[in-house]
Design an enzyme around this catalytic site. Structure first.
Site, mmCIF file in Angstrom:
data_model
loop_
_atom_site.group_PDB
_atom_site.id
_atom_site.type_symbol
_atom_site.label_atom_id
_atom_site.label_comp_id
_atom_site.label_asym_id
_atom_site.label_seq_id
_atom_site.Cartn_x
_atom_site.Cartn_y
_atom_site.Cartn_z
ATOM 1 C CD GLN A 1 -7.422 -4.110 4.040
ATOM 2 O OE1 GLN A 1 -8.384 -4.715 4.488
ATOM 3 N NE2 GLN A 1 -7.525 -2.854 3.601
ATOM 4 C CG ASP B 1 0.246 -2.417 5.962
ATOM 5 O OD1 ASP B 1 -0.730 -2.526 6.735
ATOM 6 O OD2 ASP B 1 0.219 -1.724 4.927
ATOM 7 C CG HIS C 1 -1.899 1.013 1.371
ATOM 8 N ND1 HIS C 1 -1.631 2.292 1.795
ATOM 9 C CD2 HIS C 1 -3.233 0.972 1.124
ATOM 10 C CE1 HIS C 1 -2.761 2.989 1.800
ATOM 11 N NE2 HIS C 1 -3.743 2.222 1.397
HETATM 12 N N1 7TS Z 1 -2.057 -0.650 4.486
HETATM 13 C C1 7TS Z 1 -3.013 -1.372 3.894
HETATM 14 C C2 7TS Z 1 -2.740 -2.769 3.463
HETATM 15 C C3 7TS Z 1 -4.272 -0.790 3.671
HETATM 16 O O1 7TS Z 1 -5.220 -1.511 3.073
HETATM 17 C C4 7TS Z 1 -4.507 0.543 4.081
HETATM 18 C C5 7TS Z 1 -5.806 1.233 3.829
HETATM 19 C C6 7TS Z 1 -3.472 1.222 4.735
HETATM 20 C C7 7TS Z 1 -2.263 0.602 4.905
HETATM 21 C C8 7TS Z 1 -3.641 2.602 5.231
HETATM 22 O O2 7TS Z 1 -4.575 2.647 6.249
HETATM 23 P P1 7TS Z 1 -5.016 4.053 6.847
HETATM 24 O O3 7TS Z 1 -6.004 3.710 7.913
HETATM 25 O O4 7TS Z 1 -3.785 4.695 7.364
HETATM 26 O O5 7TS Z 1 -5.619 4.813 5.719
HETATM 27 N N2 7TS Z 1 -6.452 0.784 2.674
HETATM 28 C C9 7TS Z 1 -7.529 1.367 2.116
HETATM 29 C C10 7TS Z 1 -8.185 0.777 1.049
HETATM 30 O O6 7TS Z 1 -7.872 -0.286 0.541
HETATM 31 N N3 7TS Z 1 -9.200 1.575 0.682
HETATM 32 O O7 7TS Z 1 -9.205 2.647 1.471
HETATM 33 C C11 7TS Z 1 -8.164 2.529 2.369
#
Ligand code: 7TS
Length: 413
Positions: A209, A206, A129
């Site tokens: 998910q 990370d 990501h």
């Molecule tokens: N890493 C992964 C694997 C993710 O899916 C996400 C968010 C993040 C990091 C970042 O998370 P945040 O809470 O800091 O934003 N993924 C998604 C998505 O797939 N659609 O919207 C956010």
């Protein structure tokens, strides 16, 4: 259709905890399939938030008055609850941040800027990501370190042989996503952590998910750092977690400076508070942290093994139903070997058009690059449509998704 997993959740009962799922758009009941972006919030968590603001709201750590003491205890205890949820030793290893992204940046700035130098390498995967990819890429630019990416094969799996080639004694950090938010691939993170350690590198996993969907034990995984977000696991927005091994966090300098994170301050210098507060500068996300602990209770009551099975079951069903259409390209591993999401494209129809038509049928999905642009470049598409599932979704909702895809095809024929 033979599904490899039996149903284990009382989904109808669970749905009662989520009033938003009763909403209707254009006379159709909402089918919420954008859970990888943000999950919905169950009543007990909404209650915990309301209860906090009704009865306990005060700043923490400072006040000697009763309300502040109660808020402080609840906030501190929330760290222990989250530690227990992921198998960490205790609150010393659990830093509350804003989200996964901030957890990643905390380590990149606090550890990366101090430790990386020219000649060092950071190894990631092609399915990271942007939260990891952009962060390490930019910290590498600042420090002169080099980034390398473990290949994703045609089936959507990591090429572990390539990982063994890339991770060398020059590697200082291996940063890998546990479950891909685009492909649904569940990566062999314990093996990658071991590989990092074999070369005296640190490993960052990370878990944005994975923690919402499956039992996670950070000690068993042996990752040095691990990150996730509250809003993808029945908790509120504005709260994320950075897990770090205590001895590593102890040695790291803070990322953000200010109040709450200090021990002694003079005009000349300052010393730092004990863990985890050293990394929580300023007024922290008090209510959000307390509500996240409530979300952990909620998920544990259901049982993370059951949550996992349900998500995989729906992903398999959706994968297989979409795949059998012929003109739908589904990305990532086979149906019976993936996390709770399915990304796809319908023929030449742009994913944004697909999601717009699905929206007409009250089916909420995400379309775009899902913050994995380089991975989409590799897949040869600008965007994909993604349906992602959680504890309250049903097979009937997957059928509604497939029917809406059918209607999209008819419109564009
Ligand atoms: N890493 C992964 C694997 C993710 O899916 C996400 C968010 C993040 C990091 C970042 O998370 P945040 O809470 O800091 O934003 N993924 C998604 C998505 O797939 N659609 O919207 C956010």
């Amino acid at each position: 259709m033979g599904l490899s997993e039996p149903e284990t959740l009382d989904v109808e009962r669970i749905r009662e905890d989520f009033p938003v799922l009763q909403r209707e758009f254009g006379g159709e009941r909402l089918v919420y399939l954008d859970n990888a972006a943000t999950s919905q919030t169950p009543e007990p968590v909404v209650e915990a938030i309301a209860d906090y603001y009704r009865h306990t709201n005060a700043n923490v750590h400072r006040g000697l008055h009763q309300l502040s003491q109660e808020a402080s205890i609840a906030y501190e205890d929330a760290h222990d609850r989250v530690a227990e949820f992921i198998g960490a030793d205790g609150r010393e290893e659990v830093v509350f941040t804003k989200n996964t992204t901030e957890s990643m940046n905390t380590v990149a700035y606090a550890w990366g800027l101090a430790e990386l130098e020219p000649g060092d390498e950071v190894v990631m995967t092609e399915m990271e990501h942007h939260a990891a990819l952009v962060t390490w890429q930019q910290i590498a630019k600042k420090t002169g370190a080099e980034v390398k990416y473990i290949r994703v094969d045609d089936e959507g799996y990591l090429d572990v042989d390539h990982a063994r080639e890339l991770v060398t004694d020059d590697t200082e950090m291996v940063s890998v996503v546990h479950v891909s938010n685009t492909l649904g691939t569940v990566n062999p993170v314990s093996d990658l952590v071991d590989l990092a350690h074999d070369h005296d590198a640190l490993a960052f996993v990370d878990g944005a998910q994975s923690v919402p969907h499956m039992p996670v034990d950070v000690e068993e995984m042996n990752a040095d750092f691990f990150a996730f977000s509250g809003h993808k696991m029945c908790g509120p927005t504005g709260i994320g977690v950075l897990y770090g091994k205590e001895h590593i966090l102890e040695e790291m300098q803070p990322y953000l400076y200010g109040g709450m994170m200090i021990s002694k301050v003079t005009f000349e210098d300052s010393t730092w508070h004990e863990l985890p507060w050293k990394f929580e500068a300023g007024t922290p996300p008090i209510c959000q942290g307390i509500a996240l602990a409530e979300a952990c209770d909620y998920l544990d009551d259901i049982g993370m093994t059951n949550v996992d099975r349900h998500g995989r079951r729906l992903a398999e069903y959706a994968h297989d139903r979409l795949q059998e259409q012929g003109d739908v390209e589904v990305y990532g591993p086979p149906g019976d070997d993936r996390g709770a999401l399915v990304s796809f494209n319908l023929g030449d129809v742009h994913a944004h058009d697909t999601s717009e038509i699905l929206n007409e049928f009250a089916v909420a999905i995400r379309a775009g690059d899902h913050c994995t642009q380089p991975l989409h470049d590799k897949l040869g598409v600008a965007a994909s449509a993604r349906a992602s599932f959680y504890i309250y979704n049903t097979e009937e909702e997957v059928d509604r998704l497939v029917e809406a895809v059918d209607s999209t095809r008819e419109l564009f024929a």
